[in-house]
Design a protein around this motif. Structure first.
Motif, PDB file in Angstrom:
ATOM      1  N   LEU A 123       0.724  -1.242  -0.175  1.00 36.56           N
ATOM      2  CA  LEU A 123      -0.135  -0.002  -0.085  1.00 36.56           C
ATOM      3  C   LEU A 123       1.087   1.303  -0.017  1.00 36.56           C
ATOM      4  CD1 LEU A 123      -2.782  -1.007   2.499  1.00 36.56           C
ATOM      5  CD2 LEU A 123      -2.798  -1.538   0.260  1.00 36.56           C
ATOM      6  N   GLN A 156      -1.349  -4.049 -10.802  1.00 35.24           N
ATOM      7  CA  GLN A 156      -0.854  -3.071 -10.391  1.00 35.24           C
ATOM      8  C   GLN A 156      -0.601  -1.901 -11.128  1.00 35.24           C
ATOM      9  OE1 GLN A 156       2.411  -5.838  -9.104  1.00 35.24           O
ATOM     10  NE2 GLN A 156       1.997  -5.845  -7.055  1.00 35.24           N
ATOM     11  N   ARG A 190      -3.796  -0.135 -10.946  1.00 37.60           N
ATOM     12  CA  ARG A 190      -3.872   0.525  -9.526  1.00 37.60           C
ATOM     13  C   ARG A 190      -3.394   2.109  -9.559  1.00 37.60           C
ATOM     14  NH1 ARG A 190      -2.762  -3.685  -5.079  1.00 37.60           N
ATOM     15  NH2 ARG A 190      -2.671  -2.064  -3.673  1.00 37.60           N
ATOM     16  N   ARG A 196      -0.503   4.806  -1.052  1.00 33.30           N
ATOM     17  CA  ARG A 196      -1.337   5.842  -0.372  1.00 33.30           C
ATOM     18  C   ARG A 196      -0.191   6.504   0.373  1.00 33.30           C
ATOM     19  NH1 ARG A 196      -5.296   1.675   2.752  1.00 33.30           N
ATOM     20  NH2 ARG A 196      -6.539   0.859   1.195  1.00 33.30           N
TER      21      ARG A 196
END
Length: 573
Positions: free
Chosen positions: A387, A432, A435, A390
């Protein structure tokens, strides 16, 4: 030492003899006695004048003798104060050799009776202290080598007995002073001869052997560790190529061992971090050696302390930065990227970014080094898995306000963030990558807006820099100077430093996201370019210049394939 008498020279004639110190006559003495005393005193004065003349003559002789002694002492002092020449240095070195041999002989003869060789050891210590004066004359260093003094000093360092430590400390002090970097640069020829002899004698191996037996709980021995590290630093600065040999002679292993020792932070731990960073600079052999010695784990363990706590002093912060620099240097080797990944280095750096401590910007720099190029592919994928998106995008959207306080500029921060995003776009595949691209469409494409904001910020900076450089070129042509390839390279480096490198990264990110078959992103980029009166041509020109200069010079095949890939992005932009 000057001879000194108890009384001033002038007082010897005025002090008087015992005859002069007669008692005063009592008041009840009769006249007869007074009359006899009067006659006697007249005779006394006459005799005293004769004695006084003799005393003065005697004092003058004594004065002359004292003055001769003072003059003699003064001459000796003048001889000592005279500047040392080659013959006096030779004499000093031969005295050292003689005393060293005598001490060695007595140690062999009386191994269990230190009292027998104690005096010779003190004499040896004295002459080593005197030899410090040679450090003021580097042009005479060749005498240390020719008369075997360097080999003898190294022999003392390599002595097996631990009770010779009182002699080892002066030897280390002397070597530290002889190798002082400013002194070495005073006479390149003398320095070369000395460093050659030290390297040939495997001085680093002997120094490491000595380090192993020093107890840093004792101040003098802790100073010995510091001086030993200074010798290595001096030699490495004068001859960087000796760093590989130094690391292989046990220094790398000792440094890692000292860094992870459970001891309070001190000046020696700081110095260890500095020397480690020096050994790793531009040296793939040492980077590989550190990886083989589990050095990546050692660095991560030491840095983990600063995950939630800031360094308590400026010196501790300096050590932290040295460790980060060492880690970045190691990550330039692909095998260490794997070790970093397995050692959960990404997780540690990601936590540091979230904690907002002083370590944050250095962690950002480490992530940049871990993900860049094709060797960073695995780390890029893992970063998304933990993550990391983020964490990185808030830093992209807004540069932290406090970075100036910790010695980092806004430009450096934005450069690392943009480089990480460029690496992610280059290396990510499949879900990925999707994303990552979705991040650019969130909240009405706010991240595209931020990207374009940075584009115009650095485009403006580059236009100012280019105008200045063009002015300088015009002046050079007017003066009849020729602008050769070396000067062109220098001008290009100046442009990179002024902001061209970040601008190239931004334009590359722009090309990647516009080629991602996401109409929303492409439309937003074109819309903002039109609104600001700019065009795709400018972006194309910047990316083309970036492609022409890409590559690390080691892998021609990678450079050609990367240039081809970037030019294909341009065709569809």
């Amino acid at each position: 030492m000057l001879w000194s008498c108890k009384f001033p020279l002038g007082s010897l004639c005025s002090y008087g003899t015992w005859q002069e110190r007669t008692k005063r006559p009592r008041d009840d003495e009769d006249e007869d006695i007074k009359a006899r005393r009067k006659q006697a005193s007249a005779r006394e004065r006459s005799r005293h004048r004769e004695e006084e003349a003799a005393a003065l003559e005697e004092t003058d002789d004594e004065k002359k003798k004292l003055l001769q002694m003072v003059d003699k002492e003064g001459e000796e002092e003048d001889e000592e104060d005279e500047p040392l020449d080659e013959s006096s240095v030779k004499k000093m070195i031969l005295t050292f050799e003689k005393r060293s041999y005598k001490n060695q002989e007595l140690r062999i003869k009386f191994p269990d009776n230190p009292e027998k060789f104690m005096e010779s050891e003190l004499d040896l210590n004295d002459i080593i202290q005197e030899m410090h004066v040679i450090a003021t004359m580097p042009d005479l260093y060749h005498l240390l080598v020719e008369l075997n003094a360097v080999q003898s000093l190294l022999g003392l360092l390599g002595h097996d007995n631990t009770d010779i430590l009182p002699v080892l400390e002066p030897v280390v002090d002397l070597l530290q002073e002889l190798t002082d970097i400013d002194t070495l640069h005073e006479s390149e020829d003398g320095a070369e001869v000395l460093i050659d002899a030290l390297v040939d004698g495997q001085v680093v191996a002997l120094l490491v052997q000595n380090l192993e037996r020093l107890d840093e709980g004792v101040k003098e021995e802790a100073d010995g560790v510091h001086n030993t590290l200074a010798i290595v630093e001096n030699m490495a600065e004068f001859r960087p190529e000796m760093c590989t040999e130094a690391a292989q002679q046990g220094l790398m292993q000792w440094l890692l061992k000292r860094l992870k020792a459970k001891m309070p932070f001190d000046a020696n731990k700081l110095y260890c971090s500095e020397v480690l960073a020096i050994l790793l600079q531009n040296n793939d052999d040492n980077r590989e050696l550190l990886g083989e010695l589990d050095g990546i784990d050692v660095l991560l363990q030491q840095l983990s302390v600063f995950k939630r706590h800031n360094p308590s002093t400026a010196e501790e912060q300096e050590m932290m930065e040295n460790l980060f620099d060492s880690l970045c240097s190691c990550l330039m080797l692909s095998s260490n990227r794997d070790r970093f990944l397995k050692g959960e280095g990404l997780q540690l750096m990601n936590l540091m970014l979230r904690e907002k401590k002083i370590s944050r910007n250095s962690a950002l720099k480490v992530l940049d080094h871990a993900m860049i190029g094709p060797e960073g592919t695995d780390n890029c994928h893992k970063f998304v898995d933990i993550l990391g998106l983020r964490t990185i995008f808030p830093l992209f959207m807004k540069s932290p306000k406090k970075i100036k306080k910790i010695g980092t500029t806004e430009k450096e921060h934005e450069e690392h963030v943009c480089s990480i995003l460029a690496s992610l776009l280059r290396n990510l595949r499949g879900q990925q990558r999707t994303r990552l691209l979705n991040k650019f469409t969130e909240n009405d494409s706010e991240k595209v807006d931020r990207l374009m904001e940075l584009h115009f910020k650095y485009l403006d900076a580059m236009q100012v820099a280019d105008k200045k450089i063009e002015g300088e070129k015009h002046d050079m042509v007017r003066r009849g100077e020729i602008i050769n390839d070396d000067m062109e390279d220098e001008f290009y480096l100046r442009r990179l430093d002024a902001g061209l490198f970040i601008l190239q990264l931004i334009c590359y990110i722009m090309a990647e996201i516009c080629n991602a078959n996401v109409p929303q992103i492409r439309q937003r980029v074109h819309q903002i370019l039109n609104m600001r009166g700019s065009s795709i041509k400018i972006v194309r020109h910047i990316i083309k210049e970036y492609a022409e200069n890409i590559g690390d010079g080691k892998n021609q095949e990678f450079r050609e394939s990367e240039q081809k890939r970037i030019l294909e992005l341009l065709e569809n932009f």
